[in-house]
Write a protein that holds these residues in place. Structure first.
Motif, PDB file in Angstrom:
ATOM      1  N   THR A  47      68.266  49.540  -3.671  1.00  0.00           N
ATOM      2  CA  THR A  47      68.712  48.045  -3.912  1.00  0.00           C
ATOM      3  C   THR A  47      69.898  48.112  -3.845  1.00  0.00           C
TER       4      THR A  47
ATOM      5  N   THR B 216      72.446  50.117  -2.534  1.00  0.00           N
ATOM      6  CA  THR B 216      73.071  50.215  -1.143  1.00  0.00           C
ATOM      7  C   THR B 216      72.662  49.270  -0.360  1.00  0.00           C
ATOM      8  N   SER B 217      71.765  48.121  -0.403  1.00  0.00           N
ATOM      9  CA  SER B 217      71.516  47.386   0.508  1.00  0.00           C
ATOM     10  C   SER B 217      72.283  45.949   0.408  1.00  0.00           C
ATOM     11  N   LYS B 218      73.154  45.996  -0.471  1.00  0.00           N
ATOM     12  CA  LYS B 218      73.979  44.948  -0.522  1.00  0.00           C
ATOM     13  C   LYS B 218      75.491  45.337  -0.586  1.00  0.00           C
ATOM     14  N   CYS B 219      76.242  44.701   0.117  1.00  0.00           N
ATOM     15  CA  CYS B 219      77.694  44.865   0.384  1.00  0.00           C
ATOM     16  C   CYS B 219      78.521  44.659  -1.030  1.00  0.00           C
TER      17      CYS B 219
ATOM     18  N   CYS C  66      81.295  41.597  -0.833  1.00  0.00           N
ATOM     19  CA  CYS C  66      80.746  40.151  -0.730  1.00  0.00           C
ATOM     20  C   CYS C  66      79.311  40.107  -1.118  1.00  0.00           C
ATOM     21  N   GLY C  67      78.590  41.053  -1.321  1.00  0.00           N
ATOM     22  CA  GLY C  67      77.157  41.244  -1.826  1.00  0.00           C
ATOM     23  C   GLY C  67      76.087  40.683  -0.778  1.00  0.00           C
ATOM     24  N   ASP C  68      76.655  40.461   0.386  1.00  0.00           N
ATOM     25  CA  ASP C  68      75.600  40.248   1.630  1.00  0.00           C
ATOM     26  C   ASP C  68      74.782  41.593   2.121  1.00  0.00           C
ATOM     27  N   GLU C  69      73.796  41.206   3.002  1.00  0.00           N
ATOM     28  CA  GLU C  69      72.855  42.034   3.191  1.00  0.00           C
ATOM     29  C   GLU C  69      73.847  43.261   4.133  1.00  0.00           C
TER      30      GLU C  69
ATOM     31  N   CYS D 255      78.196  45.948   6.531  1.00  0.00           N
ATOM     32  CA  CYS D 255      77.676  44.517   6.034  1.00  0.00           C
ATOM     33  C   CYS D 255      77.517  43.352   7.193  1.00  0.00           C
TER      34      CYS D 255
ATOM     35  N   THR E  40      79.587  50.794   4.801  1.00  0.00           N
ATOM     36  CA  THR E  40      79.339  51.155   3.542  1.00  0.00           C
ATOM     37  C   THR E  40      78.778  52.675   3.534  1.00  0.00           C
TER      38      THR E  40
END
Ligand SMILES: [Zn+2]
Length: 105
Positions: free
Chosen positions: A57, A59-62, A65-68, A79, A86
């Motif tokens: 979970t 490593t699936s967010k930047c 900026c928190g994007d996918e 990202c 990443t």
């Protein structure tokens, strides 16, 4: 080298859960635990499973900026919005070492 072994033995004694999590991929140690303490073995497996899920979970967010995070055709993960890489199989690009927030694959 000697210190490392005694540290490990101490961890096993004082904090068996972390000890077995650390050696989760060691078939010999885990096989032995499976026979000697099936309940602990089950508990460790469950914790390990939960930790892996959390890791996925995360490593699936930047981190910026928190994007996918999406996967590129060369296996690198970056990202979708800001392009931050990443994770990759190499941490050198054009002879320069690059920083990978989630490390090497
Ligand atoms: Zn981003």
């Amino acid at each position: 080298m000697c210190d490392e072994i005694s540290d490990d033995a101490r961890l096993k004694h004082e904090d068996p859960i972390n000890y077995y999590l650390k050696h989760f991929h060691d078939q010999e140690i885990m096989g032995e635990l499976r026979w000697s303490d099936p309940y602990l073995y089950f508990q460790i497996s469950r914790i390990h499973y939960i930790q892996e899920l959390k890791d996925k979970t995360l490593t699936s967010k930047c981190p910026d900026c928190g994007d996918e995070i999406i996967q590129g055709e060369w296996g690198e993960e970056y990202c979708n919005s800001c392009g931050l890489v990443t994770r990759s199989t190499y941490d050198y690009v054009g002879g320069f070492k690059i920083y990978l927030p989630y490390g090497l694959k």
